[in-house]
Design an enzyme around this catalytic site. Sequence first.
Site, PDB file in Angstrom:
ATOM      1  N   GLY A   1      50.339  31.386  45.438  1.00  0.00           N
ATOM      2  CA  GLY A   1      50.327  31.651  46.875  1.00  0.00           C
ATOM      3  C   GLY A   1      51.054  30.543  47.625  1.00  0.00           C
ATOM      4  N   GLY A   2      52.139  30.064  47.035  1.00  0.00           N
ATOM      5  CA  GLY A   2      52.870  28.940  47.632  1.00  0.00           C
ATOM      6  C   GLY A   2      53.919  29.357  48.647  1.00  0.00           C
TER       7      GLY A   2
ATOM      8  N   GLY B   1      51.193  29.659  54.436  1.00  0.00           N
ATOM      9  CA  GLY B   1      50.002  28.926  54.845  1.00  0.00           C
ATOM     10  C   GLY B   1      49.731  27.638  54.098  1.00  0.00           C
ATOM     11  CB  ILE B   2      46.564  26.376  52.591  1.00  0.00           C
ATOM     12  CG1 ILE B   2      45.739  26.364  53.896  1.00  0.00           C
ATOM     13  CG2 ILE B   2      46.130  25.237  51.670  1.00  0.00           C
ATOM     14  CD1 ILE B   2      44.257  26.684  53.711  1.00  0.00           C
TER      15      ILE B   2
ATOM     16  CB  SER C   1      36.363  29.037  51.674  1.00  0.00           C
ATOM     17  OG  SER C   1      35.949  29.186  53.028  1.00  0.00           O
TER      18      SER C   1
ATOM     19  CE1 TYR D   1      38.193  33.952  51.478  1.00  0.00           C
ATOM     20  CE2 TYR D   1      36.645  32.932  53.005  1.00  0.00           C
ATOM     21  CZ  TYR D   1      37.831  32.888  52.285  1.00  0.00           C
ATOM     22  OH  TYR D   1      38.641  31.780  52.367  1.00  0.00           O
TER      23      TYR D   1
HETATM   24  P1  NAP Z   1      47.795  33.010  53.639  1.00  0.00           P
HETATM   25  O1  NAP Z   1      48.815  32.315  54.471  1.00  0.00           O
HETATM   26  O2  NAP Z   1      47.501  34.439  53.901  1.00  0.00           O
HETATM   27  O3  NAP Z   1      48.184  32.817  52.113  1.00  0.00           O
HETATM   28  C1  NAP Z   1      47.621  33.564  51.091  1.00  0.00           C
HETATM   29  C2  NAP Z   1      48.534  33.426  49.895  1.00  0.00           C
HETATM   30  O4  NAP Z   1      47.984  34.120  48.786  1.00  0.00           O
HETATM   31  C3  NAP Z   1      49.920  34.002  50.138  1.00  0.00           C
HETATM   32  O5  NAP Z   1      50.879  33.125  49.619  1.00  0.00           O
HETATM   33  C4  NAP Z   1      49.906  35.306  49.348  1.00  0.00           C
HETATM   34  O6  NAP Z   1      51.206  35.634  48.915  1.00  0.00           O
HETATM   35  C5  NAP Z   1      48.994  34.912  48.199  1.00  0.00           C
HETATM   36  N1  NAP Z   1      48.383  36.061  47.541  1.00  0.00           N
HETATM   37  C6  NAP Z   1      47.428  36.883  48.043  1.00  0.00           C
HETATM   38  N2  NAP Z   1      47.166  37.854  47.161  1.00  0.00           N
HETATM   39  C7  NAP Z   1      47.939  37.620  46.068  1.00  0.00           C
HETATM   40  C8  NAP Z   1      48.135  38.273  44.830  1.00  0.00           C
HETATM   41  N3  NAP Z   1      47.453  39.376  44.499  1.00  0.00           N
HETATM   42  N4  NAP Z   1      49.035  37.758  43.961  1.00  0.00           N
HETATM   43  C9  NAP Z   1      49.736  36.642  44.284  1.00  0.00           C
HETATM   44  N5  NAP Z   1      49.605  35.990  45.432  1.00  0.00           N
HETATM   45  C10 NAP Z   1      48.725  36.483  46.317  1.00  0.00           C
HETATM   46  O7  NAP Z   1      46.384  32.272  53.752  1.00  0.00           O
HETATM   47  P2  NAP Z   1      45.929  30.746  53.627  1.00  0.00           P
HETATM   48  O8  NAP Z   1      45.041  30.495  54.771  1.00  0.00           O
HETATM   49  O9  NAP Z   1      47.069  29.855  53.367  1.00  0.00           O
HETATM   50  O10 NAP Z   1      44.993  30.848  52.335  1.00  0.00           O
HETATM   51  C11 NAP Z   1      45.218  30.126  51.152  1.00  0.00           C
HETATM   52  C12 NAP Z   1      43.874  29.893  50.458  1.00  0.00           C
HETATM   53  O11 NAP Z   1      43.053  29.077  51.303  1.00  0.00           O
HETATM   54  C13 NAP Z   1      43.078  31.161  50.178  1.00  0.00           C
HETATM   55  O12 NAP Z   1      42.470  31.063  48.908  1.00  0.00           O
HETATM   56  C14 NAP Z   1      42.008  31.155  51.256  1.00  0.00           C
HETATM   57  O13 NAP Z   1      40.838  31.843  50.879  1.00  0.00           O
HETATM   58  C15 NAP Z   1      41.773  29.663  51.387  1.00  0.00           C
HETATM   59  N6  NAP Z   1      41.154  29.277  52.652  1.00  0.00           N
HETATM   60  C16 NAP Z   1      41.820  29.393  53.822  1.00  0.00           C
HETATM   61  C17 NAP Z   1      41.208  29.020  55.008  1.00  0.00           C
HETATM   62  C18 NAP Z   1      41.899  29.106  56.333  1.00  0.00           C
HETATM   63  O14 NAP Z   1      41.222  28.878  57.351  1.00  0.00           O
HETATM   64  N7  NAP Z   1      43.184  29.390  56.413  1.00  0.00           N
HETATM   65  C19 NAP Z   1      39.894  28.536  54.981  1.00  0.00           C
HETATM   66  C20 NAP Z   1      39.239  28.432  53.771  1.00  0.00           C
HETATM   67  C21 NAP Z   1      39.879  28.799  52.603  1.00  0.00           C
HETATM   68  P3  NAP Z   1      51.745  37.182  48.871  1.00  0.00           P
HETATM   69  O15 NAP Z   1      51.153  37.889  50.051  1.00  0.00           O
HETATM   70  O16 NAP Z   1      53.231  37.062  48.907  1.00  0.00           O
HETATM   71  O17 NAP Z   1      51.260  37.715  47.573  1.00  0.00           O
END
Ligand code: NAP
Length: 243
Positions: free
Chosen positions: A13-14, A17-18, A137, A150
Site C-alpha cells: 500500500g505504498g 497515504g501513510i 490502529s 475494522y
Molecule cells: P489509504 O491512503 O487509503 O491507503 C491504503 C493503501 O492500501 C493504498 O495504498 C491501497 O492501494 C492499499 N490497499 C488496499 N487494499 C489493497 C489490496 N487488496 N491489495 C493491495 N493494496 C491494497 O489509507 P491510509 O490511511 O494510508 O492507510 C494505511 C494503513 O494505515 C491502513 O492499514 C489503515 O488501516 C492504517 N491506519 C490509518 C489511519 C488513518 O487515520 N489514516 C489510522 C489508523 C490506521 P490500492 O488502492 O492501489 O490497492
Amino acid sequence: MSQLNGKNAVVTGGNSGIGLAIARRFAAEGADVTITGRRQAALDAAVAEIGGQVTAVQGDVTSEADLDRLAAQIQALHGKLDILVVNSGVAEPAALGEIGPEHFDKTFDINVRAALFTVQKLLPLMADGGAIVLVGSIAGFIGTPNYTVYGASKAAIRSFARTWAKELAPRGIRVNTLSPGPIDTPIFDNATDELRETLGKMIPLGRFGRPEEAAAAALFLASDQSSFVTGAELCVDGGLAQG
Ligand code: NAP
C-alpha cells in the site's frame, strides 16, 4: 542523515497515504524501496514523485499469485529483504445490525488474512536482523462506534506482532506494530464530516496527524534506532487513545 543505507524495504500500500509517506521517507534515508498496491496509476505517480530508489510492483495483497510474484521480484531484484512494512488496509464503517458478510470478509481478507500471508510469503527472503512493521490502529484497542469489524481486524494485527516477535526473535527479526490515530489520508474520503469533526475535537493535540508523522515512527521501528524494541506497539495518535 541516512539511517537505511544499503537496506531493501517493501511497503505494501505504498502508493497512497501513510504507505506513500513511509516509502518516501525510507527512500530519503537511503533504502531501496519496493511499493505495492492495486492501482497502477497511483503506483506510477508515487514512483515519479519519490524518484530514484523506488520500484513499484502492482498487485492485490489478497491474491496468493500476486504475493508469489512480489516475492519473486524481490528475490530477482535484491536477493533479500531487510524491512517489511505491512500497511495496506481498508477502513469502512458499518453499524452493528447492518454488518453484512461481505463487509466482514472484505475487511478481514485485506487487513488480516493478507497481512499474515504477506509476511509468510516474504519471510524466506527476510535477512536475519530484519524488521517487520505491521500497521495497526488505535481502533484495535479502543471502541470506535461503527467500526466493529475494522477494530477487530486491527486487534488481530496487534496479536500477530506479539506472537511473531517471539517466533522470529531467534533470527533477530523484530516485529512491531505502528498504530496510528486519525491521520489525514484518502482513507477518510468515505468518512462523514461528523466523524472528522468529532475525532478532531477529541484529539489532545487538537488536529489530525500528517502521514509524514506516521512515517517518522515507522522509520524508528524499521531502523537500528529501535534495535532492542520488539513486540511493541507505537501509537501515533496525538494522544487520542492515551488518556
Ligand atoms: P489509504 O491512503 O487509503 O491507503 C491504503 C493503501 O492500501 C493504498 O495504498 C491501497 O492501494 C492499499 N490497499 C488496499 N487494499 C489493497 C489490496 N487488496 N491489495 C493491495 N493494496 C491494497 O489509507 P491510509 O490511511 O494510508 O492507510 C494505511 C494503513 O494505515 C491502513 O492499514 C489503515 O488501516 C492504517 N491506519 C490509518 C489511519 C488513518 O487515520 N489514516 C489510522 C489508523 C490506521 P490500492 O488502492 O492501489 O490497492
